[in-house]
Write an enzyme that holds these catalytic residues in place. Structure first.
Site, PDB file in Angstrom:
ATOM      1  N   HIS A  97      -5.468   8.908  -5.971  1.00  0.00           N
ATOM      2  CA  HIS A  97      -5.187   9.199  -4.548  1.00  0.00           C
ATOM      3  C   HIS A  97      -3.519   9.524  -4.401  1.00  0.00           C
ATOM      4  CE1 HIS A  97      -3.462   5.413  -3.794  1.00  0.00           C
ATOM      5  NE2 HIS A  97      -4.859   5.001  -4.441  1.00  0.00           N
ATOM      6  N   ASP A 379      -6.388   3.878  -9.239  1.00  0.00           N
ATOM      7  CA  ASP A 379      -6.085   3.652 -10.591  1.00  0.00           C
ATOM      8  C   ASP A 379      -6.988   2.842 -11.216  1.00  0.00           C
ATOM      9  OD1 ASP A 379      -5.898   1.465  -8.914  1.00  0.00           O
ATOM     10  OD2 ASP A 379      -3.869   0.570  -9.172  1.00  0.00           O
TER      11      ASP A 379
END
Ligand SMILES: *[C@@H]1O[C@H](CO)[C@@H](O)[C@H](O)[C@H]1NC(C)=O
Ligand SMILES: *[C@@H]1O[C@H](CO)[C@@H](O)[C@H](O)[C@H]1NC(C)=O
Length: 480
Positions: A97, A379
């Site tokens: 994102h 991540d």
């Protein structure tokens, strides 16, 4: 969960989706207002350094700037580079994102004033920003698997909520989408003009920031797409492991990795001193401050050029930031050397890589479905995939990072298919463990698909060093 283990989770949680676990160790959060220091946020000292070129030694400020990924003018990228006789067959895009508001607050400080509404007169800006907002407001719940249909389709709070995507995050992914459009649609005609719903595969975790990032990328890629042709699937796991998430050995690797991380931190006296100083400034016990994961919030201040918080005891400053960021970099270095994270990653990334090669193999058989796959993730999704692929030198996934698998067909030998792997626009195909040095033996500027398939079906498990040769056995190895 016991406290120490909980703390480990928190330590590993920088930017993760585990933040539903409150990272405070047996302390309650007492809301305390910051003393007025008589300064408006506008007049405060700003902290954004000038852009710099790559320094010779690891520089925490330079690394932090890369992490922010502040949109600038056209970047160079290697996506879609192939000799003329190669035809693009399918593309598989994994994104983190875009820029988001912190997931954690620094205790007893005022949280950074960042506006998450999307407006044309604020930087960074993208020419498609207003059209994106207008298109999103026409979207309907029918395009989303539950519970995604309850999420807002674009950020809209004048004071960002925790973890909310910012305008920077939207612009980053509009830019990613436009870049992929220019290369894959305009140049390589991956999809026909009258593309159909089943030619796309769209999947996101259940956070508004990942859904909105996916939508921004998709809008940049297919402006004014027909909502009826869009369907986002919901992925409950940050590893995108769907039906294959149960893997005890993976969890054992993770626990050992967290232990390593904890011990490294204990060895760093400068880091302990810094946490101590910061804890004094905000007037909480050091362990509470540490558990509140201050780097996550400090990165937000840093990326948005907003000064670090102050109290009547003083200010959190750039030196504190550098010490914590430097430790993060050292932690990543040790993580690579100790290989525990690699074990975690090989098992964690297997299901999604397996799914991807399945999609690729169907495309090589001439099936026209799922030619463009988009996974909007975190991540903690990209990191294990990068590590599993052997891309250990790759940097920690920045905001709006993109990892792309391209599948190509050689028109001169139509039975031969090849892959290219790109990370943030850089061709890393020959840095992967399954295609290292291949280009020295072959004139083709790509990796045979079979290498990737062999890696996912077998060599991943060989790399783990056990006797397991499939996912189930590797996940249930005894006496590990
Ligand atoms: C950061 O803020 C300062 C002070 O407002 C300003 O002079 C500087 O140009 C800003 N830097 C960036 C990169 O926006
Ligand atoms: C790998 O993919 C195949 C289909 O392509 C599927 O049958 C198999 O269950 C998958 N294995 C795992 C562990 O996800």
């Amino acid at each position: 969960m016991n406290k120490l283990k909980h703390l480990f989770m928190c330590l590993l949680a920088i930017g993760t989706v585990h933040h539903n676990l409150p990272c405070f160790v047996s302390v309650h959060l007492i809301p305390v207002s910051t003393p007025k220091n008589g300064m408006s946020s506008k007049s405060r000292k700003r902290i954004m350094p000038d852009p710099v070129t790559e320094p010779p030694v690891t520089d925490p400020v330079y690394e932090a700037l890369l992490y922010c990924n502040i949109p600038s003018v056209a970047e160079r990228s290697m996506e879609g580079h192939a000799p003329h006789h190669f035809k693009l067959v399918s593309v598989h895009v994994f994104i983190r994102h875009g820029d988001r508001y912190p997931l954690y607050v620094i205790p007893k400080t005022k949280r950074p004033e960042i506006d998450c509404t999307l407006v044309a007169n604020r930087k960074p800006y993208h020419p498609k920003l207003e059209a994106f907002v207008s298109h999103m407001s026409k979207g309907s719940g029918a395009s989303f698997e539950s519970p995604l249909n309850s999420l807002p389709l674009y950020p809209n709070h004048p004071l960002c909520e925790m973890g909310e995507l910012t305008q920077t995050g939207v612009v980053q992914h509009l830019q990613n989408g436009q870049l992929l459009r220019d290369i894959y649609l305009k140049k390589h005609k991956l999809l026909p003009n009258d593309w159909s719903a089943d030619q796309l595969y769209l999947e996101t975790t259940g956070k508004s920031r990942t859904l909105q990032s996916g939508l921004a990328l998709l809008y940049g890629f297919l402006p004014d797409f027909d909502w009826k042709k869009i369907y986002f699937r919901h992925q409950p796991s940050a590893l995108f492991c769907s039906g294959s998430c149960y893997c005890p050995v993976r969890n054992q690797y993770l626990e050992k990795e967290q232990r390593r991380q904890y011990l490294l931190r204990l060895k760093n006296s400068q880091l302990e001193k810094t946490y101590g100083e910061m804890a004094k400034i905000v007037d909480v016990p050091t362990k509470q401050l540490r558990a509140a994961n201050p780097i996550d919030s400090m990165l937000c201040h840093f990326c948005h050029n907003v000064s670090f918080p102050c109290t009547r005891n003083g200010c959190v400053d750039m030196e504190h930031f550098k010490v914590i960021k430097t430790h993060q970099i050292e932690d990543e270095r040790e993580r690579r050397e100790k290989k525990l994270y690699l074990g975690y990653s090989l098992l964690g990334a297997h299901p999604i890589l397996n799914q991807t090669i399945g999609r690729m193999q169907r495309a090589t058989e001439g099936r026209k479905e799922e030619l463009f796959a988009l996974y909007s993730a975190h991540d903690v999704t990209l990191s294990p995939v990068l590590s599993a692929l052997g891309l250990s030198e790759a940097r920690f996934p920045r905001f709006a990072a993109r990892l792309i698998f391209e599948l190509w067909q050689d028109r001169e030998k139509p039975s031969e298919h090849s892959v290219r792997i790109l990370y943030n626009g850089v061709d890393v195909t020959f840095h992967t463990s399954f295609c290292q040095d291949h280009h020295k033996r072959s004139p083709k500027p790509m990796c045979p698909l079979e290498n990737l398939v062999r890696f996912v079906k077998r060599d991943m498990f060989v790399a783990l060093g056990g006797s397991g040769t499939n996912y189930y056995d590797a996940c249930h190895r005894e006496g590990f």
